[in-house]
Design a protein around this motif. Structure first.
Motif, mmCIF file in Angstrom:
data_model
loop_
_atom_site.group_PDB
_atom_site.id
_atom_site.type_symbol
_atom_site.label_atom_id
_atom_site.label_comp_id
_atom_site.label_asym_id
_atom_site.label_seq_id
_atom_site.Cartn_x
_atom_site.Cartn_y
_atom_site.Cartn_z
ATOM 1 N N LEU A 1 25.640 64.304 56.280
ATOM 2 C CA LEU A 1 24.290 63.788 56.471
ATOM 3 C C LEU A 1 23.755 63.272 55.146
ATOM 4 O O LEU A 1 23.753 63.991 54.140
ATOM 5 C CB LEU A 1 23.366 64.901 56.992
ATOM 6 N N VAL A 2 23.298 62.028 55.125
ATOM 7 C CA VAL A 2 22.738 61.411 53.922
ATOM 8 C C VAL A 2 21.552 60.544 54.332
ATOM 9 O O VAL A 2 21.375 60.247 55.508
ATOM 10 C CB VAL A 2 23.782 60.541 53.177
ATOM 11 N N HIS A 3 20.787 60.111 53.345
ATOM 12 C CA HIS A 3 19.667 59.238 53.681
ATOM 13 C C HIS A 3 20.121 57.819 53.983
ATOM 14 O O HIS A 3 19.771 57.248 55.014
ATOM 15 C CB HIS A 3 18.632 59.212 52.566
ATOM 16 N N ALA A 4 20.898 57.223 53.072
ATOM 17 C CA ALA A 4 21.185 55.789 53.186
ATOM 18 C C ALA A 4 22.656 55.455 53.393
ATOM 19 O O ALA A 4 22.977 54.462 54.029
ATOM 20 C CB ALA A 4 20.679 55.061 51.931
ATOM 21 N N GLY A 5 23.555 56.230 52.820
ATOM 22 C CA GLY A 5 24.973 55.904 52.885
ATOM 23 C C GLY A 5 25.685 56.419 51.655
ATOM 24 O O GLY A 5 25.240 57.392 51.032
ATOM 25 N N VAL B 1 26.358 60.312 58.973
ATOM 26 C CA VAL B 1 25.088 60.117 59.678
ATOM 27 C C VAL B 1 24.043 59.719 58.641
ATOM 28 O O VAL B 1 23.865 60.408 57.637
ATOM 29 C CB VAL B 1 24.646 61.394 60.418
ATOM 30 N N PHE B 2 23.341 58.612 58.882
ATOM 31 C CA PHE B 2 22.442 58.063 57.868
ATOM 32 C C PHE B 2 21.210 57.418 58.505
ATOM 33 O O PHE B 2 21.203 57.080 59.694
ATOM 34 C CB PHE B 2 23.173 57.020 57.018
ATOM 35 N N GLY B 3 20.183 57.233 57.694
ATOM 36 C CA GLY B 3 18.986 56.503 58.077
ATOM 37 C C GLY B 3 18.836 55.280 57.179
ATOM 38 O O GLY B 3 19.780 54.568 56.913
#
Length: 237
Positions: free
Chosen positions: A142-146, A182-184
């Motif tokens: 799990l990360v914010h952007a990549g 998984v990213f946003g």
């Protein structure tokens, strides 16, 4: 159950509605993959709610990174009886935050009580840039952007903080053969455009071993998306 959502961007009402939608319980663990703050007016309200729930785990987003850099100097200028103007580098950091949608957050922060300010300032530096978890035998990163400057030879500890927070994912990359990224950060409407599926509703993006979950909550017509990693069930507000 384990859930992921991201990029709430100050929309506390959607965040609370999402918790009701998933029937959030004490034995659930939602991960919020950064960018709780900015653009919308209730980022710190959302953040404070998260701090009060030990089973809600926040990750660092680029907007939290900006806030963490600016808030100590902002607090210093608020001390009574002292002349503590912002230095030129601090002014530049403040301007960068404002240019990235931070004005609403700054105004809300100034309305918080002293204890709430202290809670926020203690919480932000504790946020992790990534989490590795296993759900139902499946591994997730799990990360914010990549992952900027990705190399299969590098361990996660070797990446710079910014590598997790500012990049756009390479949709053709095979990051890990046995771990789902998984990213946003990047609205999924843009991801669908990249693969030649424009006009898709703002929905969770699945492609190979990667999942994008920023469904454009902060944008006109966008939604807050949430994914249950146990069942892959999708929820939207």
């Amino acid at each position: 159950m384990t859930y992921v959502m991201s990029d709430i961007h100050g929309h506390y009402d959607k965040y609370r509605e999402m918790l009701e939608t998933i029937e959030f319980a004490a034995d659930d663990t939602p991960y919020v993959l950064g960018d709780v703050l900015d653009r919308g007016s209730d980022g710190f309200k959302t953040l404070l709610d998260m701090t009060a729930r030990p089973n809600v785990i926040g990750l660092l987003g680029n907007h939290e990174l900006l806030a963490a850099a600016v808030l100590p100097s902002l607090l210093r200028t608020m001390r009574q009886g002292e002349e503590q103007p912002l230095s030129e580098p601090e002014q530049e950091q403040m301007q960068e935050w404002i240019q990235n949608g931070g004005k609403a957050s700054i105004l809300q922060f100034l309305q918080l009580g002293g204890e709430e300010m202290a809670t926020v300032c203690e919480y932000l530096p504790e946020l992790s840039a990534y989490e590795e978890i296993t759900v139902q035998g499946r591994q997730f990163l799990l990360v914010h952007a990549g992952l900027e400057h990705f190399s299969p030879a590098r361990s996660l500890e070797e990446y710079d903080l910014e590598d997790f927070l500012f990049c756009r994912p390479n949709l053709d990359a095979a990051y890990f053969p046995d771990k789902t990224l998984v990213f946003g950060h990047t609205p999924t409407r843009l991801l669908y455009q990249q693969i030649g599926e424009p006009g898709q509703p703002d929905r969770i993006f699945h492609r190979g071993m990667m999942i994008g979950i920023d469904c454009g909550c902060a944008y006109p017509g966008g939604r807050l998306g949430c994914l249950c990693l146990d069942t892959m069930e999708e929820f939207y507000v």
